[in-house]
Design a protein around this motif. Structure first.
Motif, mmCIF file in Angstrom:
data_model
loop_
_atom_site.group_PDB
_atom_site.id
_atom_site.type_symbol
_atom_site.label_atom_id
_atom_site.label_comp_id
_atom_site.label_asym_id
_atom_site.label_seq_id
_atom_site.Cartn_x
_atom_site.Cartn_y
_atom_site.Cartn_z
ATOM 1 N N LEU A 104 0.953 -0.915 -0.117
ATOM 2 C CA LEU A 104 0.068 0.434 0.267
ATOM 3 C C LEU A 104 0.403 1.190 -0.028
ATOM 4 O O LEU A 104 0.723 2.198 -0.317
ATOM 5 N N LEU A 105 2.079 1.733 0.533
ATOM 6 C CA LEU A 105 2.748 2.073 0.916
ATOM 7 C C LEU A 105 3.456 2.648 -0.649
ATOM 8 O O LEU A 105 3.452 4.129 -1.102
ATOM 9 N N SER A 106 4.101 1.738 -1.794
ATOM 10 C CA SER A 106 4.757 1.639 -2.168
ATOM 11 C C SER A 106 3.457 2.291 -3.094
ATOM 12 O O SER A 106 3.861 3.023 -3.900
ATOM 13 N N LEU A 107 2.265 1.251 -2.967
ATOM 14 C CA LEU A 107 1.459 1.703 -4.795
ATOM 15 C C LEU A 107 0.835 3.524 -4.746
ATOM 16 O O LEU A 107 0.335 4.342 -4.959
ATOM 17 N N PHE A 108 0.538 3.793 -3.225
ATOM 18 C CA PHE A 108 0.589 5.211 -3.062
ATOM 19 C C PHE A 108 1.316 5.552 -3.143
ATOM 20 O O PHE A 108 1.403 7.729 -3.787
ATOM 21 N N SER A 109 2.592 6.185 -3.184
ATOM 22 C CA SER A 109 4.249 6.670 -3.780
ATOM 23 C C SER A 109 3.794 6.454 -4.904
ATOM 24 O O SER A 109 4.345 7.707 -6.258
ATOM 25 N N LEU A 110 3.328 5.307 -5.929
ATOM 26 C CA LEU A 110 3.914 5.313 -7.365
ATOM 27 C C LEU A 110 2.353 6.435 -7.834
ATOM 28 O O LEU A 110 2.405 7.112 -8.596
ATOM 29 N N LEU A 111 1.100 6.186 -7.306
ATOM 30 C CA LEU A 111 -0.068 6.679 -7.695
ATOM 31 C C LEU A 111 0.137 8.550 -7.700
ATOM 32 O O LEU A 111 -0.102 9.633 -7.726
ATOM 33 N N PHE A 112 0.461 9.105 -5.845
ATOM 34 C CA PHE A 112 0.907 10.714 -5.340
ATOM 35 C C PHE A 112 1.981 10.929 -5.900
ATOM 36 O O PHE A 112 2.471 12.207 -6.412
ATOM 37 N N ALA A 113 3.165 10.498 -5.212
ATOM 38 C CA ALA A 113 4.310 11.114 -5.529
ATOM 39 C C ALA A 113 5.160 11.105 -6.762
ATOM 40 O O ALA A 113 5.917 11.963 -6.754
ATOM 41 N N PHE A 114 5.098 9.750 -7.360
ATOM 42 C CA PHE A 114 5.859 10.225 -8.907
ATOM 43 C C PHE A 114 5.148 11.526 -9.616
ATOM 44 O O PHE A 114 5.781 11.809 -10.286
ATOM 45 N N PRO A 115 3.725 10.979 -9.314
ATOM 46 C CA PRO A 115 3.556 12.378 -10.592
ATOM 47 C C PRO A 115 3.342 13.947 -10.499
ATOM 48 O O PRO A 115 3.330 14.175 -10.902
ATOM 49 N N ALA A 116 3.858 14.103 -9.165
ATOM 50 C CA ALA A 116 3.766 15.011 -8.680
ATOM 51 C C ALA A 116 4.921 16.297 -9.028
ATOM 52 O O ALA A 116 4.764 17.230 -9.384
ATOM 53 N N GLY A 117 5.882 15.097 -9.101
ATOM 54 C CA GLY A 117 7.432 16.086 -9.648
ATOM 55 C C GLY A 117 7.022 16.160 -11.649
ATOM 56 O O GLY A 117 7.203 17.163 -11.933
ATOM 57 N N ILE A 118 6.221 15.173 -11.738
ATOM 58 C CA ILE A 118 5.465 15.402 -13.586
ATOM 59 C C ILE A 118 5.273 16.922 -13.639
ATOM 60 O O ILE A 118 5.275 17.601 -14.345
ATOM 61 N N ILE A 119 4.485 17.331 -12.693
ATOM 62 C CA ILE A 119 3.067 18.133 -12.769
ATOM 63 C C ILE A 119 3.741 19.480 -12.406
ATOM 64 O O ILE A 119 3.524 19.544 -13.249
ATOM 65 N N LEU A 120 4.548 19.523 -11.299
ATOM 66 C CA LEU A 120 5.946 20.706 -10.751
ATOM 67 C C LEU A 120 6.197 20.925 -12.281
ATOM 68 O O LEU A 120 6.311 22.196 -12.685
ATOM 69 N N ALA A 121 7.138 20.247 -12.873
ATOM 70 C CA ALA A 121 7.910 20.148 -13.712
ATOM 71 C C ALA A 121 7.432 20.576 -14.698
ATOM 72 O O ALA A 121 7.183 21.861 -15.719
ATOM 73 N N LEU A 122 6.222 20.130 -15.209
ATOM 74 C CA LEU A 122 4.711 20.858 -16.208
ATOM 75 C C LEU A 122 4.332 22.638 -16.178
ATOM 76 O O LEU A 122 4.010 23.620 -17.259
ATOM 77 N N LEU A 123 4.029 22.378 -15.057
ATOM 78 C CA LEU A 123 4.006 23.425 -14.414
ATOM 79 C C LEU A 123 4.878 24.715 -15.075
ATOM 80 O O LEU A 123 4.452 25.693 -15.112
ATOM 81 N N LEU A 124 6.013 24.302 -14.102
ATOM 82 C CA LEU A 124 6.933 25.250 -14.220
ATOM 83 C C LEU A 124 6.814 25.323 -15.532
ATOM 84 O O LEU A 124 7.882 26.651 -16.103
ATOM 85 N N ASN A 125 7.706 24.448 -16.831
ATOM 86 C CA ASN A 125 7.840 24.665 -17.490
ATOM 87 C C ASN A 125 6.823 25.737 -18.389
ATOM 88 O O ASN A 125 7.358 26.316 -19.204
ATOM 89 N N GLU A 126 5.706 25.787 -18.167
ATOM 90 C CA GLU A 126 4.898 26.887 -18.607
ATOM 91 C C GLU A 126 5.186 28.509 -18.523
ATOM 92 O O GLU A 126 4.347 28.818 -18.758
ATOM 93 N N VAL A 127 5.928 28.174 -16.910
ATOM 94 C CA VAL A 127 5.494 29.732 -16.788
ATOM 95 C C VAL A 127 6.550 30.724 -17.527
ATOM 96 O O VAL A 127 8.071 30.516 -17.598
ATOM 97 N N ARG A 128 6.251 31.424 -17.815
ATOM 98 C CA ARG A 128 7.373 32.419 -18.785
ATOM 99 C C ARG A 128 8.262 33.637 -17.448
ATOM 100 O O ARG A 128 9.248 34.150 -17.820
ATOM 101 N N GLY A 129 7.615 34.315 -16.572
ATOM 102 C CA GLY A 129 8.190 34.911 -15.488
ATOM 103 C C GLY A 129 9.442 33.965 -15.002
ATOM 104 O O GLY A 129 9.883 33.464 -14.097
ATOM 105 N N ARG A 130 10.889 34.648 -15.438
ATOM 106 C CA ARG A 130 11.495 34.189 -15.082
ATOM 107 C C ARG A 130 12.461 34.396 -13.453
ATOM 108 O O ARG A 130 12.929 33.071 -12.814
ATOM 109 N N ILE A 131 12.255 35.311 -12.933
ATOM 110 C CA ILE A 131 12.235 35.162 -11.614
ATOM 111 C C ILE A 131 11.383 34.640 -10.659
ATOM 112 O O ILE A 131 12.036 33.862 -9.271
ATOM 113 N N PHE A 132 9.992 34.366 -11.219
ATOM 114 C CA PHE A 132 9.601 33.765 -10.428
ATOM 115 C C PHE A 132 9.455 32.311 -10.066
ATOM 116 O O PHE A 132 9.132 31.529 -9.618
#
Length: 327
Positions: A104-132
């Motif tokens: 269960l702990l491994s499965l929750f890590s795959l379902l929530f922790a692993f995609p979190a890095g992908i989502i953050l990277a996608l969001l940061l990639n869309e940000v145009r303000g360099r300082i922010f």
């Protein structure tokens, strides 16, 4: 009969000759490559030595999983008991609880922790303000460099009955304070949530690096076709980083049975064993605290075999579905 024997002898000699030629060519190619890339081989040698000494060397001691090991008698002198320790573990009261918690702990890590890095990277990639963008990156990276002991200490302080989390809940909702770290039903939420907070920024670095290799001409062509930023992300960015995602996912599945044992050891206590105790922590208690070396080695070997099997299966599925694979 004599003719058949002669043909078999001829075939064997040809096979040996072919194998000898292939072995000679292999050695010759390796020698040439070593001479051409001596510096690279020198750079990689500490890593190779590390794995030989600390990863492959200790495998010699796995034999105690099949013996009634005694430090006085040593590896070779201890009596052989076969699969008795494995049978004892499979029939024990703790087996299903440990297996359930680990999965269960491994499965929750795959379902929530692993995609979190992908989502953050996608969001940061869309940000145009360099300082922010750099500010957000710095803030999200910082927890990764904080010691795990400190992270768990902060978690204990924040979620204590008189901690800031309970103060906020009491102020907003007027509920009674809860000792979160002593409640078994809250352990998985705290474990996964703190893992996301600590590692989401660091894991996003890999995906941002993968995004930087995507051909900008693809985005230009998509704009000309009328695709907005969301469609560009779905149809260009995500497919562009998918090979990296698949490789990291396969590696994560290979660690499926490990689940961050060090962090669990720092977080759990007897009141949370029901949801927190996993195979790794059980091995630590039996092997280190109770000195039951053979039994703990058998449990650890069981965990390693399951992890290796999952790794092979994940790589096989990736090979059939797409071109991205480990081997």
């Amino acid at each position: 009969m004599a003719k058949l024997e002669k043909e078999v002898t001829t075939l064997n000699s040809k096979t040996k000759s072919s194998l000898g030629t292939k072995a000679g060519n292999f050695i010759e190619n390796v020698t040439k490559d070593f001479r051409r890339n001596k510096v690279i081989y020198l750079m990689v040698s500490p890593v190779v030595l590390y794995y030989i000494i600390f990863q492959y060397g200790p495998m010699y001691g796995l034999q105690i999983a099949f013996k009634d090991y005694s430090p006085v008698l040593g590896f070779l002198g201890s009596p052989w008991v076969g699969f008795e320790h494995f049978k004892e573990f499979f029939n024990s009261f703790y087996f299903w609880r440990l297996l359930r918690n680990t999965i269960l702990l491994s499965l929750f890590s795959l379902l929530f922790a692993f995609p979190a890095g992908i989502i953050l990277a996608l969001l940061l990639n869309e940000v145009r303000g360099r300082i922010f963008k750099r500010t957000v990156q710095t803030i999200t990276y910082m927890p990764h460099f904080v010691s795990l002991v400190v992270i768990v200490g902060i978690l204990f302080d924040f979620t204590a009955r008189d901690g800031v989390v309970n103060d906020i809940l009491v102020f907003l909702f007027g509920i009674e304070p809860v000792a979160f770290m002593r409640e078994a039903e809250w352990f998985r939420t705290l474990f996964i949530g703190s893992d996301i907070w600590q590692n989401v920024g660091w894991s996003s670095i890999i995906f941002l690096a993968a995004m930087s290799n995507i051909d900008p001409a693809l985005y230009e062509a998509a704009k000309m076709d009328g695709a907005g930023r969301f469609k560009q992300m779905i149809h260009i960015t995500l497919p562009g980083i998918m090979p990296t995602v698949v490789i990291l996912l396969i590696l994560l599945i290979g660690k499926f049975m490990t689940v961050g044992d060090e962090k669990i050891l720092l977080m759990y206590n007897p009141t949370t064993y029901e949801t927190a105790d996993v195979i790794g922590t059980y091995v630590y208690r039996k092997g280190i605290l109770e000195s039951d070396f053979s039994y703990s080695a058998a449990v650890g070997l069981f965990k390693a075999v399951i992890a290796f099997t999952l790794l092979v299966i994940a790589n096989g599925i990736a090979r059939k579905v797409g071109d991205t694979k480990l081997w």
